[in-house]
Design a protein around this motif. Structure first.
Motif, PDB file in Angstrom:
ATOM      1  N   SER A  18       0.807  -1.271  -0.102  1.00 40.11           N
ATOM      2  CA  SER A  18       0.058  -0.086   0.054  1.00 40.11           C
ATOM      3  C   SER A  18       0.920   1.165   0.140  1.00 40.11           C
ATOM      4  O   SER A  18       2.047   1.227   0.165  1.00 40.11           O
ATOM      5  CB  SER A  18      -1.053  -0.023   1.300  1.00 40.11           C
ATOM      6  N   GLU A  19       0.234   2.439  -0.367  1.00 42.23           N
ATOM      7  CA  GLU A  19       0.847   3.695  -0.489  1.00 42.23           C
ATOM      8  C   GLU A  19       1.708   4.005   0.895  1.00 42.23           C
ATOM      9  O   GLU A  19       0.927   3.838   1.913  1.00 42.23           O
ATOM     10  CB  GLU A  19       0.041   4.857  -0.888  1.00 42.23           C
ATOM     11  N   SER A  20       2.908   4.520   0.805  1.00 43.33           N
ATOM     12  CA  SER A  20       3.502   5.037   1.888  1.00 43.33           C
ATOM     13  C   SER A  20       4.808   5.977   1.226  1.00 43.33           C
ATOM     14  O   SER A  20       5.127   5.921   0.302  1.00 43.33           O
ATOM     15  CB  SER A  20       4.301   3.956   2.758  1.00 43.33           C
ATOM     16  N   ASP A  21       4.934   7.084   2.273  1.00 43.52           N
ATOM     17  CA  ASP A  21       6.413   7.728   1.636  1.00 43.52           C
ATOM     18  C   ASP A  21       7.552   7.322   1.835  1.00 43.52           C
ATOM     19  O   ASP A  21       8.470   7.850   1.604  1.00 43.52           O
ATOM     20  CB  ASP A  21       6.109   9.321   2.445  1.00 43.52           C
ATOM     21  N   ARG A  22       7.676   6.230   2.617  1.00 41.53           N
ATOM     22  CA  ARG A  22       9.055   5.435   2.656  1.00 41.53           C
ATOM     23  C   ARG A  22       8.741   3.882   2.736  1.00 41.53           C
ATOM     24  O   ARG A  22       7.553   3.521   2.738  1.00 41.53           O
ATOM     25  CB  ARG A  22       9.700   5.916   4.147  1.00 41.53           C
ATOM     26  N   GLU A  62       8.607   0.590   4.038  1.00 41.04           N
ATOM     27  CA  GLU A  62       8.057   0.407   5.446  1.00 41.04           C
ATOM     28  C   GLU A  62       7.538  -1.276   5.430  1.00 41.04           C
ATOM     29  O   GLU A  62       6.906  -1.683   4.594  1.00 41.04           O
ATOM     30  CB  GLU A  62       6.896   0.876   5.701  1.00 41.04           C
ATOM     31  N   ARG A 113      11.412   5.035  -4.192  1.00 36.47           N
ATOM     32  CA  ARG A 113       9.842   5.240  -4.014  1.00 36.47           C
ATOM     33  C   ARG A 113       9.618   4.463  -2.717  1.00 36.47           C
ATOM     34  O   ARG A 113       9.981   3.343  -2.570  1.00 36.47           O
ATOM     35  CB  ARG A 113       9.246   4.499  -4.999  1.00 36.47           C
ATOM     36  N   GLY A 114       8.597   5.125  -1.979  1.00 34.48           N
ATOM     37  CA  GLY A 114       7.901   4.443  -0.952  1.00 34.48           C
ATOM     38  C   GLY A 114       6.830   3.599  -0.893  1.00 34.48           C
ATOM     39  O   GLY A 114       6.131   3.361  -2.003  1.00 34.48           O
ATOM     40  N   VAL A 115       6.858   2.428  -0.106  1.00 41.19           N
ATOM     41  CA  VAL A 115       5.739   1.701  -0.141  1.00 41.19           C
ATOM     42  C   VAL A 115       5.445   1.079   1.293  1.00 41.19           C
ATOM     43  O   VAL A 115       6.485   0.694   2.016  1.00 41.19           O
ATOM     44  CB  VAL A 115       6.118   0.547  -1.142  1.00 41.19           C
ATOM     45  N   ARG A 116       4.631   0.604   1.737  1.00 36.20           N
ATOM     46  CA  ARG A 116       4.388  -0.229   2.885  1.00 36.20           C
ATOM     47  C   ARG A 116       3.893  -1.497   2.630  1.00 36.20           C
ATOM     48  O   ARG A 116       2.947  -2.074   1.670  1.00 36.20           O
ATOM     49  CB  ARG A 116       2.993   0.272   3.671  1.00 36.20           C
ATOM     50  N   GLU A 121       3.089  -5.334   3.789  1.00 39.08           N
ATOM     51  CA  GLU A 121       2.471  -6.164   4.842  1.00 39.08           C
ATOM     52  C   GLU A 121       2.831  -7.511   4.493  1.00 39.08           C
ATOM     53  O   GLU A 121       2.302  -8.033   3.617  1.00 39.08           O
ATOM     54  CB  GLU A 121       1.249  -5.698   5.441  1.00 39.08           C
ATOM     55  N   CYS A 152       4.262  -4.114  -6.001  1.00 36.83           N
ATOM     56  CA  CYS A 152       4.617  -2.986  -6.296  1.00 36.83           C
ATOM     57  C   CYS A 152       4.417  -2.652  -7.579  1.00 36.83           C
ATOM     58  O   CYS A 152       4.085  -1.488  -7.958  1.00 36.83           O
ATOM     59  CB  CYS A 152       6.118  -2.814  -5.894  1.00 36.83           C
TER      60      CYS A 152
END
Ligand code: ATP
Length: 287
Positions: free
Chosen positions: A42-46, A48, A75-78, A80, A105
């Motif tokens: 999911s979207e994230s700025d780092r 994770e 590019r950021g991404v979360r 899980e 991604c």
């Protein structure tokens, strides 16, 4: 964006002589089996990483994080990760997560890469990553980077005996080299087993069981003596084939059918847990 990715079992792992670059030439027949990790992007700025298993590193060295970075640096991404594949168990769980992260991604960021492009990026992350994208049954040669799908008829039923704790893949290769040096054994140039290829094409579980081979098995047993007992126990319970999966310590048993696999799994006592799975199954896919 959630991607489900299978574990692998090695049906043939033939390890050639140590090369000057420190690698071995391999013939590695993989089958993807129905034990799955799930990776949700999911979207994230780092970048994770969140994981439901405490033994998985959460930093930049996580293979899923490295995959995201390889696909789009900076590019950021979360990500899980839900783990079912045993960690450091010889079933390529980390590589599976990397493959899943590539697919997730790519879809999240609308990059539109082909499976071949993802396999090439994955190959630079680890030799088992392209297979987790491909799935099915395939033979890897060279360092494992040249991958060719194989014909496999029907479904094979497996039991996996999961052990406490993992084994380090480089350590197992090192032990394999040490044993060969100590015994003066000359490693043969590896080639695909004819009986194994025929057994797969015929969907003949008994013939496949007899053809299973893993050159890393003596080294894995040397580092974890209890594996000997687990393999013997599975054979005594009527497994058609028994071997250490990859670099171990997971042991794989081939059963005659689904019912036999269930019986074997409940009867095995010399492992932490025994799980049933079948193969071949497809590679990493969006769910
Ligand atoms: P292989 O069969 O490819 O040799 P394996 O199944 O024995 O690998 P992995 O579960 O891939 O082993 O884990 C090997 C190491 O990689 C772990 O000890 C862990 O520190 C590290 N690692 C990095 N990322 C992950 C991840 N996403 N999941 C599990 N382990 C990871």
């Amino acid at each position: 964006m959630t991607v489900r990715v299978p574990a692998k079992v090695n049906l043939q792992l033939s390890v050639g002589p140590l090369r000057d670059d420190g690698f071995h030439d391999l013939v590695n027949v993989f089958q993807a089996v129905s034990l799955y990790d799930e990776v949700t992007a999911s979207e994230s700025d780092r970048v994770e990483i969140v994981c439901d298993h405490a033994d998985v590193p959460l930093g930049a060295d996580n293979l899923a994080a490295r995959a995201a970075h390889a696909l789009a640096p900076g590019r950021g991404v979360r990500l899980e990760i839900k783990k079912t594949i045993p960690i450091a168990g010889g079933m390529a769980g980390g590589s599976a997560d990397a493959a899943a992260a590539l697919v997730a991604c790519d879809a999240l960021w609308n990059l539109g890469k082909t499976r071949e492009e993802l396999m090439e990026i994955g190959g630079a992350l680890g030799s088992d990553v392209p297979f987790a994208l491909l799935g099915g049954t395939a033979v890897g040669t060279g360092k494992g980077e040249v991958l060719r799908p194989m014909v496999a008829a029907g479904t094979f039923h497996w039991v996996f005996a999961l052990a406490d704790g993992g084994l380090s893949t480089p350590q197992v290769y090192g032990e394999c080299d040490r044993i060969r040096e100590a015994t003066g054994e000359q490693a043969a140039w590896p080639s695909l087993s004819g009986p194994l290829a025929r057994a797969l094409a015929d969907g003949d579980a008994a013939a496949l069981g007899a053809a299973l081979v893993n050159d890393l098995q003596p080294a894995a047993i040397m580092l974890r003596r209890s594996l000997h007992r687990t393999l013997d126990e599975g054979r005594e319970l009527g497994a058609l084939g028994a071997l250490v999966s990859g670099s171990g310590p997971t042991c794989a048993f081939l059963a005659a059918d689904e019912m036999h696999a269930r019986e074997l799994a409940v009867s095995l006592t010399s492992c932490r847990e025994a799980v049933v799975a079948s193969g071949p199954v497809p590679g990493a896919a969006i769910v």
